[in-house]
Design a protein around this motif. Sequence first.
Motif, PDB file in Angstrom:
ATOM      1  N   ILE A  16      12.011 105.388 -48.485  1.00  0.00           N
ATOM      2  CA  ILE A  16      13.182 104.642 -49.341  1.00  0.00           C
ATOM      3  C   ILE A  16      13.929 103.954 -48.381  1.00  0.00           C
ATOM      4  CG2 ILE A  16      15.199 105.289 -50.588  1.00  0.00           C
ATOM      5  CD1 ILE A  16      13.770 107.817 -51.858  1.00  0.00           C
ATOM      6  N   ALA A  17      14.335 104.449 -47.224  1.00  0.00           N
ATOM      7  CA  ALA A  17      15.052 103.944 -46.204  1.00  0.00           C
ATOM      8  C   ALA A  17      14.509 102.444 -45.817  1.00  0.00           C
ATOM      9  CB  ALA A  17      15.659 104.472 -45.142  1.00  0.00           C
ATOM     10  N   LEU A  18      13.438 102.547 -45.497  1.00  0.00           N
ATOM     11  CA  LEU A  18      12.790 101.295 -45.104  1.00  0.00           C
ATOM     12  C   LEU A  18      12.384 100.285 -46.220  1.00  0.00           C
ATOM     13  CD1 LEU A  18       9.451 102.570 -43.161  1.00  0.00           C
ATOM     14  CD2 LEU A  18      11.220 101.148 -42.160  1.00  0.00           C
ATOM     15  N   ALA A  19      12.333 100.554 -47.221  1.00  0.00           N
ATOM     16  CA  ALA A  19      12.126  99.825 -48.639  1.00  0.00           C
ATOM     17  C   ALA A  19      13.611  99.097 -48.784  1.00  0.00           C
ATOM     18  CB  ALA A  19      11.746 100.310 -49.618  1.00  0.00           C
ATOM     19  N   GLU A  20      14.678  99.898 -48.622  1.00  0.00           N
ATOM     20  CA  GLU A  20      15.905  99.374 -49.008  1.00  0.00           C
ATOM     21  C   GLU A  20      16.507  98.550 -47.922  1.00  0.00           C
ATOM     22  OE1 GLU A  20      18.117 102.907 -49.546  1.00  0.00           O
ATOM     23  OE2 GLU A  20      17.733 103.185 -51.680  1.00  0.00           O
ATOM     24  N   ASP A  21      16.182  98.825 -46.589  1.00  0.00           N
ATOM     25  CA  ASP A  21      16.580  97.893 -45.537  1.00  0.00           C
ATOM     26  C   ASP A  21      15.722  96.573 -45.438  1.00  0.00           C
ATOM     27  OD1 ASP A  21      17.863  99.732 -44.319  1.00  0.00           O
ATOM     28  OD2 ASP A  21      16.852 100.345 -42.779  1.00  0.00           O
ATOM     29  N   LEU A  22      14.324  96.540 -45.990  1.00  0.00           N
ATOM     30  CA  LEU A  22      13.573  95.261 -46.215  1.00  0.00           C
ATOM     31  C   LEU A  22      14.235  94.402 -47.212  1.00  0.00           C
ATOM     32  CD1 LEU A  22      10.006  96.588 -45.367  1.00  0.00           C
ATOM     33  CD2 LEU A  22      11.264  94.880 -44.086  1.00  0.00           C
ATOM     34  N   THR A  23      14.464  95.174 -48.580  1.00  0.00           N
ATOM     35  CA  THR A  23      15.128  94.557 -49.759  1.00  0.00           C
ATOM     36  C   THR A  23      16.483  93.749 -49.018  1.00  0.00           C
ATOM     37  OG1 THR A  23      14.362  96.160 -51.069  1.00  0.00           O
ATOM     38  CG2 THR A  23      16.060  94.877 -51.868  1.00  0.00           C
ATOM     39  N   ALA A  24      17.263  94.554 -48.300  1.00  0.00           N
ATOM     40  CA  ALA A  24      18.479  93.753 -47.793  1.00  0.00           C
ATOM     41  C   ALA A  24      18.085  92.428 -47.097  1.00  0.00           C
ATOM     42  CB  ALA A  24      19.289  94.877 -47.114  1.00  0.00           C
ATOM     43  N   PHE A  25      17.463  92.856 -46.154  1.00  0.00           N
ATOM     44  CA  PHE A  25      16.807  91.579 -45.361  1.00  0.00           C
ATOM     45  C   PHE A  25      16.551  90.403 -46.439  1.00  0.00           C
ATOM     46  CE2 PHE A  25      16.228  93.886 -41.286  1.00  0.00           C
ATOM     47  CZ  PHE A  25      16.894  93.413 -40.584  1.00  0.00           C
ATOM     48  N   ALA A  26      15.558  90.687 -47.314  1.00  0.00           N
ATOM     49  CA  ALA A  26      15.127  89.551 -48.281  1.00  0.00           C
ATOM     50  C   ALA A  26      16.183  88.981 -48.703  1.00  0.00           C
ATOM     51  CB  ALA A  26      13.972  90.137 -49.057  1.00  0.00           C
ATOM     52  N   GLN A  27      16.963  89.697 -49.436  1.00  0.00           N
ATOM     53  CA  GLN A  27      18.170  89.259 -50.162  1.00  0.00           C
ATOM     54  C   GLN A  27      19.400  88.357 -49.393  1.00  0.00           C
ATOM     55  OE1 GLN A  27      19.821  93.105 -51.706  1.00  0.00           O
ATOM     56  NE2 GLN A  27      18.661  92.807 -53.652  1.00  0.00           N
ATOM     57  N   THR A  28      19.356  88.906 -48.047  1.00  0.00           N
ATOM     58  CA  THR A  28      20.388  88.204 -47.270  1.00  0.00           C
ATOM     59  C   THR A  28      19.852  86.815 -46.747  1.00  0.00           C
ATOM     60  OG1 THR A  28      21.335  90.245 -46.521  1.00  0.00           O
ATOM     61  CG2 THR A  28      21.560  88.369 -44.889  1.00  0.00           C
ATOM     62  N   GLU A  29      18.468  86.947 -46.507  1.00  0.00           N
ATOM     63  CA  GLU A  29      17.771  85.601 -46.215  1.00  0.00           C
ATOM     64  C   GLU A  29      18.047  84.502 -47.256  1.00  0.00           C
ATOM     65  OE1 GLU A  29      14.135  86.055 -44.163  1.00  0.00           O
ATOM     66  OE2 GLU A  29      15.175  86.921 -42.358  1.00  0.00           O
ATOM     67  N   ALA A  30      17.111  85.170 -48.573  1.00  0.00           N
ATOM     68  CA  ALA A  30      17.243  84.295 -49.403  1.00  0.00           C
ATOM     69  C   ALA A  30      18.804  83.626 -50.043  1.00  0.00           C
ATOM     70  CB  ALA A  30      16.725  85.100 -50.767  1.00  0.00           C
ATOM     71  N   ALA A  31      19.528  84.487 -49.923  1.00  0.00           N
ATOM     72  CA  ALA A  31      21.082  83.974 -50.186  1.00  0.00           C
ATOM     73  C   ALA A  31      21.533  82.868 -49.156  1.00  0.00           C
ATOM     74  CB  ALA A  31      21.940  85.224 -50.158  1.00  0.00           C
ATOM     75  N   ALA A  32      21.249  83.254 -47.726  1.00  0.00           N
ATOM     76  CA  ALA A  32      21.312  82.151 -46.412  1.00  0.00           C
ATOM     77  C   ALA A  32      20.656  80.835 -47.030  1.00  0.00           C
ATOM     78  CB  ALA A  32      21.155  82.759 -45.387  1.00  0.00           C
ATOM     79  N   ILE A  33      19.343  80.940 -47.332  1.00  0.00           N
ATOM     80  CA  ILE A  33      18.683  79.557 -47.528  1.00  0.00           C
ATOM     81  C   ILE A  33      19.404  78.700 -48.596  1.00  0.00           C
ATOM     82  CG2 ILE A  33      16.284  78.907 -48.450  1.00  0.00           C
ATOM     83  CD1 ILE A  33      15.175  81.340 -46.782  1.00  0.00           C
ATOM     84  N   LYS A  34      19.803  79.570 -49.705  1.00  0.00           N
ATOM     85  CA  LYS A  34      20.226  78.971 -50.900  1.00  0.00           C
ATOM     86  C   LYS A  34      21.546  78.059 -50.561  1.00  0.00           C
ATOM     87  CE  LYS A  34      17.867  81.509 -54.352  1.00  0.00           C
ATOM     88  NZ  LYS A  34      17.867  82.470 -55.603  1.00  0.00           N
ATOM     89  N   ALA A  35      22.461  78.963 -49.658  1.00  0.00           N
ATOM     90  CA  ALA A  35      23.719  78.519 -49.105  1.00  0.00           C
ATOM     91  C   ALA A  35      23.370  77.326 -48.004  1.00  0.00           C
ATOM     92  CB  ALA A  35      24.580  79.627 -48.810  1.00  0.00           C
ATOM     93  N   ARG A  36      22.231  76.941 -47.772  1.00  0.00           N
ATOM     94  CA  ARG A  36      21.999  75.930 -46.633  1.00  0.00           C
ATOM     95  C   ARG A  36      22.394  76.418 -45.157  1.00  0.00           C
ATOM     96  NH1 ARG A  36      23.211  72.858 -51.377  1.00  0.00           N
ATOM     97  NH2 ARG A  36      21.532  71.609 -51.822  1.00  0.00           N
ATOM     98  N   ARG A  37      22.261  77.768 -44.934  1.00  0.00           N
ATOM     99  CA  ARG A  37      22.411  78.282 -43.625  1.00  0.00           C
ATOM    100  C   ARG A  37      21.207  78.746 -43.031  1.00  0.00           C
ATOM    101  NH1 ARG A  37      26.163  81.730 -46.699  1.00  0.00           N
ATOM    102  NH2 ARG A  37      25.065  83.406 -45.638  1.00  0.00           N
ATOM    103  N   ALA A  38      21.308  78.887 -41.698  1.00  0.00           N
ATOM    104  CA  ALA A  38      20.242  79.539 -41.026  1.00  0.00           C
ATOM    105  C   ALA A  38      19.891  80.950 -41.524  1.00  0.00           C
ATOM    106  CB  ALA A  38      20.367  79.696 -39.498  1.00  0.00           C
ATOM    107  N   PRO A  39      18.625  81.168 -41.781  1.00  0.00           N
ATOM    108  CA  PRO A  39      18.384  82.618 -42.602  1.00  0.00           C
ATOM    109  C   PRO A  39      18.660  83.722 -41.591  1.00  0.00           C
ATOM    110  CG  PRO A  39      16.491  81.191 -42.808  1.00  0.00           C
ATOM    111  CD  PRO A  39      17.377  80.547 -41.902  1.00  0.00           C
ATOM    112  N   THR A  40      18.189  83.897 -40.500  1.00  0.00           N
ATOM    113  CA  THR A  40      18.636  84.899 -39.569  1.00  0.00           C
ATOM    114  C   THR A  40      18.575  84.559 -38.142  1.00  0.00           C
ATOM    115  OG1 THR A  40      16.372  85.924 -39.444  1.00  0.00           O
ATOM    116  CG2 THR A  40      17.880  86.704 -41.211  1.00  0.00           C
ATOM    117  N   SER A  41      19.177  85.322 -37.349  1.00  0.00           N
ATOM    118  CA  SER A  41      19.192  85.312 -35.901  1.00  0.00           C
ATOM    119  C   SER A  41      17.579  85.783 -35.327  1.00  0.00           C
ATOM    120  CB  SER A  41      20.207  86.139 -35.303  1.00  0.00           C
ATOM    121  OG  SER A  41      20.029  87.572 -35.233  1.00  0.00           O
ATOM    122  N   SER A  42      17.256  85.437 -34.099  1.00  0.00           N
ATOM    123  CA  SER A  42      15.924  85.957 -33.760  1.00  0.00           C
ATOM    124  C   SER A  42      15.937  87.480 -33.510  1.00  0.00           C
ATOM    125  CB  SER A  42      15.713  85.382 -32.384  1.00  0.00           C
ATOM    126  OG  SER A  42      16.597  85.681 -31.512  1.00  0.00           O
ATOM    127  N   ALA A  43      16.869  88.030 -33.248  1.00  0.00           N
ATOM    128  CA  ALA A  43      17.141  89.589 -32.963  1.00  0.00           C
ATOM    129  C   ALA A  43      16.851  90.218 -34.541  1.00  0.00           C
ATOM    130  CB  ALA A  43      18.341  90.074 -32.484  1.00  0.00           C
TER     131      ALA A  43
END
Length: 148
Positions: A16-43
């Motif tokens: 559950i923790a893994l799925a929730e963490d991955l969900t948060a990553f996907a949502q954060t990256e999608a929001a960044a892309i829609k806001a025309r920002r870089a999705p994530t750092s390399s780390a």
Amino acid sequence: MAIVARDAADRVAQLIALAEDLTAFAQTEAAAIKARRAPTSSAAQEDKIRLANAFRLEMSHLEADPSLIAGAPKADLKRLKDACAALEQASVAHRDALEALKHVSEGLLQAMAEEVARQRGAAGARYGAQGGMQPSAGSPAVALDKRA
């Protein structure tokens, strides 16, 4: 990296923790892309890849041996199912955002290449031996690859 669990309930909690963490990553990256920002750092990208590989590995273990979570409480199993459904929805939204970004990027490159070709077509033409206009022997500096 495999999960080391004490029992079925612990394994489900970690999934559950893994799925929730991955969900948060996907949502954060999608929001960044829609806001025309870089999705994530390399780390962050490395963390996402590590989590995704761990989740994929554990799900393949579960597919091969469902007894790994057989003793978990029904409420926890429902939470896992819900977390996996949320991850699926976030993954689809993330994919759609990436496809839109790719489409826009390809359109920009195509427009730039067409402009370079248009400018070179007029400026690159020269008079030939017969007195008529001939295209320049050089090629434009921009190349497109539609396979990308």
